[in-house]
Design a protein around this motif. Structure first.
Motif, short mmCIF file in Angstrom:
data_model
loop_
_atom_site.label_atom_id
_atom_site.label_comp_id
_atom_site.label_asym_id
_atom_site.label_seq_id
_atom_site.Cartn_x
_atom_site.Cartn_y
_atom_site.Cartn_z
N PRO A 1 0.90 -1.19 -0.04
CA PRO A 1 -0.03 0.03 -0.15
C PRO A 1 0.78 1.43 0.04
CG PRO A 1 -0.72 -1.58 1.55
CD PRO A 1 0.60 -2.03 0.96
N GLY A 2 0.72 2.20 -1.09
CA GLY A 2 1.39 3.32 -1.05
C GLY A 2 2.49 3.33 -1.99
N GLY A 3 2.81 2.14 -2.42
CA GLY A 3 3.89 1.97 -3.51
C GLY A 3 4.97 1.70 -2.83
N ARG A 4 5.38 1.54 -1.55
CA ARG A 4 6.54 1.49 -0.88
C ARG A 4 7.08 -0.14 -0.92
NH1 ARG A 4 8.98 0.69 4.53
NH2 ARG A 4 11.16 1.84 4.65
N PHE A 5 8.21 -0.56 -1.59
CA PHE A 5 8.63 -1.68 -1.64
C PHE A 5 9.87 -1.93 -1.06
CE2 PHE A 5 5.89 -0.90 -5.33
CZ PHE A 5 5.28 -2.42 -5.67
N THR A 6 9.92 -2.94 -0.32
CA THR A 6 10.84 -3.24 0.72
C THR A 6 11.72 -4.71 0.44
OG1 THR A 6 9.61 -4.31 2.33
CG2 THR A 6 9.74 -2.05 2.51
N ALA A 7 13.11 -4.75 1.13
CA ALA A 7 13.48 -6.03 1.19
C ALA A 7 14.29 -5.91 2.76
CB ALA A 7 14.68 -6.08 0.36
N THR A 8 13.69 -6.95 3.51
CA THR A 8 14.23 -6.97 4.99
C THR A 8 15.22 -8.11 5.23
OG1 THR A 8 12.08 -6.13 5.57
CG2 THR A 8 13.55 -7.25 7.41
N ARG A 9 16.43 -8.01 5.68
CA ARG A 9 17.25 -8.89 5.96
C ARG A 9 16.67 -10.03 6.63
NH1 ARG A 9 23.09 -8.27 5.97
NH2 ARG A 9 22.67 -5.99 5.79
N ARG A 10 16.85 -11.34 6.45
CA ARG A 10 16.40 -12.31 7.14
C ARG A 10 17.51 -12.78 8.17
NH1 ARG A 10 12.02 -15.47 4.79
NH2 ARG A 10 13.23 -17.70 5.60
N PHE A 11 17.19 -13.55 9.27
CA PHE A 11 18.27 -13.85 10.20
C PHE A 11 19.08 -14.81 9.93
CE2 PHE A 11 14.73 -11.68 12.73
CZ PHE A 11 15.61 -10.66 13.40
N PHE A 12 18.61 -15.85 9.14
CA PHE A 12 19.55 -16.96 8.82
C PHE A 12 19.43 -16.91 7.31
CE2 PHE A 12 17.44 -17.83 12.85
CZ PHE A 12 18.79 -18.01 13.80
N GLY A 13 20.57 -17.66 6.59
CA GLY A 13 20.72 -18.02 5.19
C GLY A 13 21.11 -17.11 4.08
N GLY A 14 21.18 -15.83 4.74
CA GLY A 14 21.72 -14.80 4.05
C GLY A 14 20.75 -14.27 3.14
N LEU A 15 19.47 -14.46 2.86
CA LEU A 15 18.28 -14.15 2.02
C LEU A 15 17.71 -12.80 2.72
CD1 LEU A 15 17.25 -17.31 0.42
CD2 LEU A 15 19.11 -15.94 -0.32
N TRP A 16 16.85 -12.28 1.70
CA TRP A 16 16.07 -11.06 2.19
C TRP A 16 14.72 -11.28 1.68
CZ3 TRP A 16 18.19 -6.04 3.42
CH2 TRP A 16 19.52 -6.13 3.92
N SER A 17 13.85 -10.96 2.77
CA SER A 17 12.51 -10.96 2.38
C SER A 17 11.98 -9.80 1.62
CB SER A 17 11.60 -11.04 3.69
OG SER A 17 10.21 -11.03 3.45
N CYS A 18 11.62 -10.22 0.21
CA CYS A 18 11.55 -9.19 -0.87
C CYS A 18 10.16 -9.11 -1.35
CB CYS A 18 12.46 -9.40 -1.84
SG CYS A 18 14.13 -9.23 -1.51
N ASN A 19 9.53 -7.76 -1.65
CA ASN A 19 8.42 -7.58 -2.27
C ASN A 19 8.53 -7.67 -3.60
OD1 ASN A 19 7.53 -4.68 -0.10
ND2 ASN A 19 6.85 -6.74 0.23
N LEU A 20 7.60 -8.50 -4.40
CA LEU A 20 7.38 -8.26 -5.73
C LEU A 20 5.90 -8.63 -6.25
CD1 LEU A 20 9.16 -10.49 -8.46
CD2 LEU A 20 6.61 -10.76 -8.19
N LEU A 21 5.33 -7.54 -6.84
CA LEU A 21 3.88 -7.43 -7.18
C LEU A 21 4.01 -7.79 -8.91
CD1 LEU A 21 2.21 -4.60 -5.10
CD2 LEU A 21 2.54 -7.24 -4.63
N THR A 22 3.00 -8.67 -9.23
CA THR A 22 2.92 -8.74 -10.67
C THR A 22 1.29 -8.73 -11.02
OG1 THR A 22 3.37 -10.17 -12.63
CG2 THR A 22 3.13 -11.25 -10.56
N THR A 23 0.82 -8.54 -12.40
CA THR A 23 -0.34 -8.70 -12.58
C THR A 23 -0.77 -9.94 -13.25
OG1 THR A 23 0.14 -7.68 -14.89
CG2 THR A 23 -0.81 -6.17 -13.28
N GLU A 24 0.25 -10.70 -13.34
CA GLU A 24 0.17 -12.23 -13.81
C GLU A 24 -0.45 -12.91 -12.63
OE1 GLU A 24 3.09 -15.94 -15.29
OE2 GLU A 24 4.14 -14.27 -14.16
N GLY A 25 -1.52 -13.70 -13.15
CA GLY A 25 -2.18 -14.69 -12.30
C GLY A 25 -3.08 -13.60 -11.41
N SER A 26 -3.41 -12.59 -11.46
CA SER A 26 -4.14 -11.68 -10.44
C SER A 26 -5.59 -11.79 -11.16
CB SER A 26 -3.80 -10.12 -10.63
OG SER A 26 -4.10 -9.68 -11.90
N PRO A 27 -6.63 -11.41 -10.33
CA PRO A 27 -8.19 -11.61 -10.92
C PRO A 27 -8.37 -10.86 -12.21
CG PRO A 27 -8.06 -11.66 -8.47
CD PRO A 27 -6.58 -11.39 -9.07
#
Length: 237
Positions: A45-71
């Motif tokens: 909401p509001g168009g703010r896209f984030t990536a948050t560092r995960r505690f384990f594994g070196g990956l980041w929790s990331c936002n991705l939105l696509t119109t593919e597969g949406s209603p």
């Protein structure tokens, strides 16, 4: 032209969150593209896209939105004009993008950005392998800058404008029958081609897409056949 799409990044009718055929097995990870992403299923909401560092594994929790597969399943098509107002990220490792995708290709990158090259926007037509690393430092491209982008998806040329000035005409286009879904996201670089976020750096990266819309030339309706007259086909019968 008429507006045929106006983004609401909090809408589950317009967007699918955290799944895309551009990633192997629809996600959630894409290491082959040198990304530290682990896609989450959150809207923006509001168009703010984030990536948050995960505690384990070196990956980041990331936002991705696509119109593919949406209603609504919206797709851009040849002749459309996509306009967006964005705020670039300031942190090293953040990899924001607006792009298109369908059936394993049809990719147009409205923009990509990496803050270690602070004045450079990456503009690409992967349909015909045309691209430009545009140095827009003198035009205000910089970490944290707000920019107005527009891309005309022409059959014979894809044209990019930044803050009202045309900066790239690729001269190749997308062809007459091109269609693709929209993707808006924030990835995190793994260090292969662009620096990864430094250890001990921020736990969250972000950028904003303040608005995104698509304009289209309306189709021309066929005039009705006057009452009491025959069409050419009926006369032939």
């Amino acid at each position: 032209m008429a507006v045929v799409f106006e983004a609401d990044f909090g809408s589950s009718q317009q967007w699918t969150a955290g799944r895309t055929s551009a990633y192997p097995n629809m996600g959630p990870t894409n290491p082959g593209d040198h990304k530290l992403d682990r896609l989450n299923r959150s809207y923006c909401p509001g168009g703010r896209f984030t990536a948050t560092r995960r505690f384990f594994g070196g990956l980041w929790s990331c936002n991705l939105l696509t119109t593919e597969g949406s209603p609504q399943g919206f797709q851009v098509q040849t002749g459309d004009v996509l306009s967006a107002r964005i705020v670039l990220p300031a942190d090293i490792g953040a990899w924001p993008a607006i792009w298109t995708w369908r059936d394993g290709g049809n990719e147009i990158d409205v923009f990509e950005y990496h803050a270690e090259h602070p004045g450079i926007l990456e503009l690409s037509n992967h349909v015909h392998d045309a691209y430009l690393y545009w140095d827009g430092g003198s035009a205000g491209v910089a970490p944290g800058a707000q920019l107005d982008l527009a891309v005309t998806l022409g059959a014979t040329s894809v044209d990019w404008t930044v803050n009202g000035a045309t900066v790239f005409r690729d001269g190749t286009g997308v062809g007459p029958h091109w269609q693709a879904y929209l993707i808006v996201n924030l990835s995190v670089s793994d260090g292969t081609y662009h620096p990864a976020p430094p250890p001990g750096g921020p736990r969250q990266l972000s950028w904003s897409c303040l608005s995104l819309s698509v304009d289209r030339v309306p189709s021309t309706p066929q005039p009705p056949v006057p009452t009491g007259m025959y069409t050419a086909e009926e006369e032939a019968d």
